[in-house]
Design a protein around this motif. Sequence first.
Motif: not given
Length: 277
Positions: A92, A120, A124
């Motif tokens: 990312a 990210t 997640s």
Amino acid sequence: MDVLRRELTLFFIAMGFFTRIPMPAWVKIDADNLNKANRYFGLVGILVGAISALVYEISLFVLPTSISIILAMIAGVAVTGALHEDGLADTADGFGGGWTVADKLKIMKDSRIGTYGAVTLLLSMILKYMLLLELALYDPELVIVALILGHCLSRVLAASIIFTDTYVSDAYASATSVSEGVSDSAGESKEKGSKSKPLAESQTSNELAILLLTGVLALWLSGLGSAILIVVSLFLVRWLLVIVFRRQIGGYTGDTLGAAQQVSELVFYMLLLASLA
């Protein structure tokens, strides 16, 4: 007996690379075994998923489902040393912060985490927790199946990318260090790069067949009625990931394989949840 010992050696190499579980002292590692060991990435996923599922199952006896899920996630991260999560964050950062291929790879090799990676990774993990929690609302025991299959199939998908694509990190890192003429920073990059380097840089049709067979058998033994939908959907996810990786850096690195594992694991949980709706 020699065949069994050879296959055990390959499994232990894969296990030792992708988990914190130590390999037996008699296991010998060489370049050939490193490449052949990728046939057991899915089996390692079953092991990691089973450990996470065991922690979840035991925790359910004394703790709420929500806490048990968090403990299962912690167990998965602990047993792998957050290897794949690190790959997701690095990918990312590289894809989000770099303009050229060389820049992206340089950022991905940096041991520090940036804004793209942090956001990210955080989102997640939240998404993973919420998906597992929603699955538990349907049936707490379904989380066990989800953890084992999710860890297995996601690693099968990620490892299969080795068969079709090219490992690019070393070549671009060398080109970058020469063009920039910065030997010290290149040395630091190589140190980080060795940690993000995939276990195997090539994969034969034999390794691929065993890898895929592991995933197929795991899915078949689970008895899920949505198996065909899951396979087709994960194939599409793999196709999209490969397109992104090729456009961004021209192939794959250890970090992008980790990202592929994390993304496909999340997609699997989504698919399983969608099949219950």
